[in-house]
Design a protein around this motif. Structure first.
Motif, PDB file in Angstrom:
ATOM      1  N   ALA A 133       0.692  -1.250   0.125  1.00 53.41           N
ATOM      2  CA  ALA A 133       0.006   0.062  -0.078  1.00 53.41           C
ATOM      3  C   ALA A 133       0.894   1.261   0.252  1.00 53.41           C
ATOM      4  O   ALA A 133       1.826   1.308   0.519  1.00 53.41           O
ATOM      5  CB  ALA A 133      -0.871  -0.091   1.153  1.00 53.41           C
ATOM      6  N   HIS A 134       0.297   2.504  -0.590  1.00 59.89           N
ATOM      7  CA  HIS A 134       1.572   3.534  -0.625  1.00 59.89           C
ATOM      8  C   HIS A 134       0.567   5.020  -0.504  1.00 59.89           C
ATOM      9  O   HIS A 134      -0.533   4.999  -0.944  1.00 59.89           O
ATOM     10  CB  HIS A 134       1.958   3.462  -2.061  1.00 59.89           C
ATOM     11  CG  HIS A 134       1.095   3.027  -3.118  1.00 59.89           C
ATOM     12  ND1 HIS A 134       0.750   1.858  -3.725  1.00 59.89           N
ATOM     13  CD2 HIS A 134       0.464   3.637  -4.003  1.00 59.89           C
ATOM     14  CE1 HIS A 134      -0.034   1.685  -4.598  1.00 59.89           C
ATOM     15  NE2 HIS A 134      -0.082   2.826  -5.027  1.00 59.89           N
ATOM     16  N   ARG A 135       1.292   5.636   0.108  1.00 57.73           N
ATOM     17  CA  ARG A 135       0.653   7.183   0.474  1.00 57.73           C
ATOM     18  C   ARG A 135       2.108   8.013   0.136  1.00 57.73           C
ATOM     19  O   ARG A 135       2.885   7.710   0.510  1.00 57.73           O
ATOM     20  CB  ARG A 135       0.159   7.014   1.904  1.00 57.73           C
ATOM     21  CG  ARG A 135       0.268   8.436   2.352  1.00 57.73           C
ATOM     22  CD  ARG A 135      -0.630   8.542   3.918  1.00 57.73           C
ATOM     23  NE  ARG A 135      -1.808   7.970   3.927  1.00 57.73           N
ATOM     24  CZ  ARG A 135      -2.429   7.817   5.174  1.00 57.73           C
ATOM     25  NH1 ARG A 135      -1.700   7.639   6.193  1.00 57.73           N
ATOM     26  NH2 ARG A 135      -3.589   7.207   5.154  1.00 57.73           N
ATOM     27  N   SER A 136       1.515   9.185  -0.500  1.00 61.58           N
ATOM     28  CA  SER A 136       2.550  10.413  -0.408  1.00 61.58           C
ATOM     29  C   SER A 136       2.281  11.476   0.374  1.00 61.58           C
ATOM     30  O   SER A 136       1.378  11.547   0.834  1.00 61.58           O
ATOM     31  CB  SER A 136       2.438  10.759  -1.829  1.00 61.58           C
ATOM     32  OG  SER A 136       2.556   9.511  -2.907  1.00 61.58           O
ATOM     33  N   VAL A 137       3.612  12.022   0.912  1.00 66.13           N
ATOM     34  CA  VAL A 137       3.669  12.966   1.904  1.00 66.13           C
ATOM     35  C   VAL A 137       4.208  14.104   1.368  1.00 66.13           C
ATOM     36  O   VAL A 137       5.299  14.135   0.661  1.00 66.13           O
ATOM     37  CB  VAL A 137       4.030  12.369   3.141  1.00 66.13           C
ATOM     38  CG1 VAL A 137       4.059  13.442   4.328  1.00 66.13           C
ATOM     39  CG2 VAL A 137       3.609  11.100   3.612  1.00 66.13           C
ATOM     40  N   ASN A 138       3.733  15.418   1.581  1.00 70.91           N
ATOM     41  CA  ASN A 138       4.674  16.572   1.514  1.00 70.91           C
ATOM     42  C   ASN A 138       5.478  16.964   2.528  1.00 70.91           C
ATOM     43  O   ASN A 138       4.843  17.361   3.601  1.00 70.91           O
ATOM     44  CB  ASN A 138       3.505  17.705   0.808  1.00 70.91           C
ATOM     45  CG  ASN A 138       4.393  19.087   0.107  1.00 70.91           C
ATOM     46  OD1 ASN A 138       5.318  19.049   0.729  1.00 70.91           O
ATOM     47  ND2 ASN A 138       3.909  20.073  -0.161  1.00 70.91           N
TER      48      ASN A 138
END
Ligand code: 6PG
Ligand code: NI
Length: 184
Positions: A133-138
């Motif tokens: 599973a993947h999530r992007s973060v600033n």
């Protein structure tokens, strides 16, 4: 299937042309994702800011096609937790490729047991293996953008992340990012 095509990518404006559908996710679309529910709720029912947008190429999301999209996450945090995408699992566990284009970010991945974090700076290719599973973060103070290329039939399972979390959460820190266990 569609015909071969050239898609113009504007590296300054971070646009695709021709362009497919665009998705806008506001704070109110991110229910159940930030650790501090009250802070999320206040922001969602207040000015409800845009947290990220996803601009797609015209390649359709169907089996055997290979669509692309550019995600732009605004800088910000909710009670210290850095603004991020919802995060998802691909139901049939297809892999995916990200290329960081602008700003500073991170790619948080979770396979149900292990968590991985990749720093994403312009030029970094982040590889998401099948089943992560993947999530992007600033992690920066300007918009963070990246290109994604993924199998058109991959689908997006958001419930997987709502149920299991992502293993870690990313909080703002002097040095960029402070990763904390999900439950804390
Ligand atoms: C995909 C990619 C990517 C992602 C966006 C928004 O599978 O299509 O991982 O384009 O969808 O960055 O993130 P969420 O889909 O988690 O909202
Ligand atoms: Ni994906």
């Amino acid at each position: 299937p569609i015909s071969p095509m050239a898609i113009a990518f504007d590296a300054e404006k971070l646009t695709l042309s021709p362009e497919g559908p665009t998705l806008t996710r506001r704070m109110s679309d991110l229910e159940g994702l930030f650790r501090d529910h009250d802070a999320w709720s206040a922001a969602a029912s207040g000015d409800d800011p845009i947290v990220y947008t996803v601009v797609s190429s015209p390649v359709p999301e169907v089996e055997r096609e290979l669509p692309q999209s550019i995600t732009t996450i605004m800088p910000g945090d909710t009670a210290g937790e850095l603004w991020m995408t919802k995060g998802h699992q691909h139901p049939d566990h297809q892999g995916e490729i990200y290329l960081a284009l602008h700003g500073r970010g991170g790619l948080l991945m979770f396979d149900g047991e292990r968590t991985e974090w990749l720093d994403m700076l312009p030029g970094t290719i982040g590889y998401i293996p099948p089943g992560w599973a993947h999530r992007s973060v600033n992690t920066g103070d300007e918009p963070y953008s990246f290109l994604a290329v993924y199998p058109g039939g991959a689908g997006h399972d958001y419930g997987w992340v709502l149920e299991r979390g992502m293993g870690s959460r990313a909080f703002r820190a002097e040095s960029g990012v402070d990763l904390r266990p999900y439950a804390e």
